[in-house]
Design an enzyme around this catalytic site. Structure first.
Site, PDB file in Angstrom:
ATOM      1  N   GLU A   1       0.811  -1.223   0.000  1.00 28.35           N
ATOM      2  CA  GLU A   1       0.000   0.000   0.000  1.00 28.35           C
ATOM      3  C   GLU A   1       0.842   1.269   0.000  1.00 28.35           C
ATOM      4  O   GLU A   1       0.484   2.255  -0.658  1.00 28.35           O
ATOM      5  CB  GLU A   1      -0.956  -0.011   1.188  1.00 28.35           C
ATOM      6  CG  GLU A   1      -2.122  -0.977   1.056  1.00 28.35           C
ATOM      7  CD  GLU A   1      -1.759  -2.425   1.327  1.00 28.35           C
ATOM      8  OE1 GLU A   1      -2.577  -3.328   1.034  1.00 28.35           O
ATOM      9  OE2 GLU A   1      -0.631  -2.667   1.834  1.00 28.35           O
TER      10      GLU A   1
ATOM     11  N   HIS B   1     -10.978  -5.871   9.189  1.00 30.80           N
ATOM     12  CA  HIS B   1     -11.602  -5.604   7.897  1.00 30.80           C
ATOM     13  C   HIS B   1     -12.944  -4.888   8.065  1.00 30.80           C
ATOM     14  O   HIS B   1     -13.770  -4.903   7.142  1.00 30.80           O
ATOM     15  CB  HIS B   1     -11.847  -6.912   7.127  1.00 30.80           C
ATOM     16  CG  HIS B   1     -10.608  -7.648   6.755  1.00 30.80           C
ATOM     17  ND1 HIS B   1      -9.865  -8.342   7.671  1.00 30.80           N
ATOM     18  CD2 HIS B   1      -9.981  -7.801   5.563  1.00 30.80           C
ATOM     19  CE1 HIS B   1      -8.828  -8.909   7.056  1.00 30.80           C
ATOM     20  NE2 HIS B   1      -8.879  -8.587   5.785  1.00 30.80           N
TER      21      HIS B   1
END
Length: 327
Positions: free
Chosen positions: A67, A136
């Site tokens: 990322e 998540h």
């Protein structure tokens, strides 16, 4: 003006991206799994075909699982004249790129006197995703609203996911674009090409007794709560902010001037959530009764019973509104 078309939340965003890419060769997308259409199908056209088949791998770019590298590359692209869209899959993973977001993308325009612009859209899906547990399921919009230089957008419908993404791509600034993971398959009416302005709230329902303000998927729960309240003789006005920063203070203050009561509701943890900013602003500028409702300060559990504890549902919202009305 085009006629309205029924499509899903994911398709609304994919259409906006495709339209922007057709209109401007500088627009491109990069991230993990884009070549297969994205984890949630948000990079597939209405026929289900991945956008890479239409625009090629030079503009729909599959990246390694890093990322910080993805966002760092996108910041460089933006400074060089491109308009990248970054896919970070879920906001939880965006934390791996926090320096690139907070110290590079957000601050460049200010630090160099406007010589550098970072027209970058960073898609960071938020919210509880059933049975996905603590890593998540977070809603971290307040983190990014705190950072000068960032625009923070939280679409709650297919039409808004289309129109707000168009606005984000045209803004010229770094935008944190937060789609809800449990909305991807939800259909709605979309007018192709219709832009939804940043910083403009939408009133879903009018009422005279209490103003309920929310955003993203939580707006649906607020609308359900308003139905329950109506059956109990309480008329709630429901406002979807749509954009967290800038947020539509004028719309909220105008509603509160009518109802005299404000309940801010969000899926994010209540402690230090963005609802506190809205509540404080209204408390400072009016004599209204103010309350907020968010999730408890706990990680989201995997087991359904634990996950339910972290959800702010319609019943909880209706109860909080009733308590505010009785104060």
């Amino acid at each position: 003006m085009s006629a309205a078309v029924t499509m899903t939340y994911a398709q609304g965003a994919a259409l906006a991206l495709a339209q922007a890419m057709e209109a401007d060769p500088h627009v491109l997308a990069l991230g993990e799994d884009l070549g297969r259409g994205g984890v949630f199908g948000q990079y597939r056209d209405a026929d289900g075909q991945p956008l890479v088949k239409r625009f090629g791998p030079e503009r729909i770019v599959d990246t390694p699982i890093s990322e910080s590298t993805i966002v760092g590359a996108a910041v460089g692209m933006a400074l060089a004249g491109c308009k990248p869209v970054v896919e970070l899959r879920v906001v939880d993973f965006a934390l791996c790129a926090i320096d690139e977001v907070v110290n590079q993308a957000a601050k460049n325009r200010y630090m160099f006197g406007g010589q550098g612009r970072v027209p970058l859209v960073m898609r960071m899906p938020i919210g509880i995703w059933s049975s996905s547990a603590a890593q998540h399921s977070q809603s971290l919009e307040a983190w990014f609203a705190h950072i000068p230089g960032l625009v923070v957008v939280t679409p709650g419908t297919a039409a808004d996911n289309h129109g707000l993404l168009l606005a984000a791509l045209a803004s010229g600034d770094p935008v944190i674009y937060m789609e809800h993971k449990e909305l991807w398959g939800v259909p709605g009416e979309v007018v192709p090409g219709e832009v939804v302005p940043l910083g403009k709230a939408r009133t879903l329902r009018e009422g005279a007794d209490v103003t309920i303000v929310s955003w993203s998927r939580q707006v649906q729960a607020c609308a359900q709560a308003a139905e329950q309240l109506a059956a109990q003789g309480v008329q709630a006005e429901v406002i979807d902010l749509r954009t967290i920063w800038p947020w539509d203070k004028a719309a909220v203050l105008a509603s509160v001037a009518k109802t005299g009561r404000l309940l801010v509701v969000h899926e994010a943890i209540q402690v230090a959530g963005f609802g506190a900013e809205i509540a404080a602003t209204v408390a400072e500028q009016t004599n209204a009764k103010v309350a907020r409702l968010g999730a408890p300060r706990i990680p989201v559990g995997y087991a359904p019973t634990l996950e339910a504890e972290a959800r702010v549902d319609a019943a909880k919202i209706a109860a909080a509104a009733q308590q505010l009305v009785r104060r």
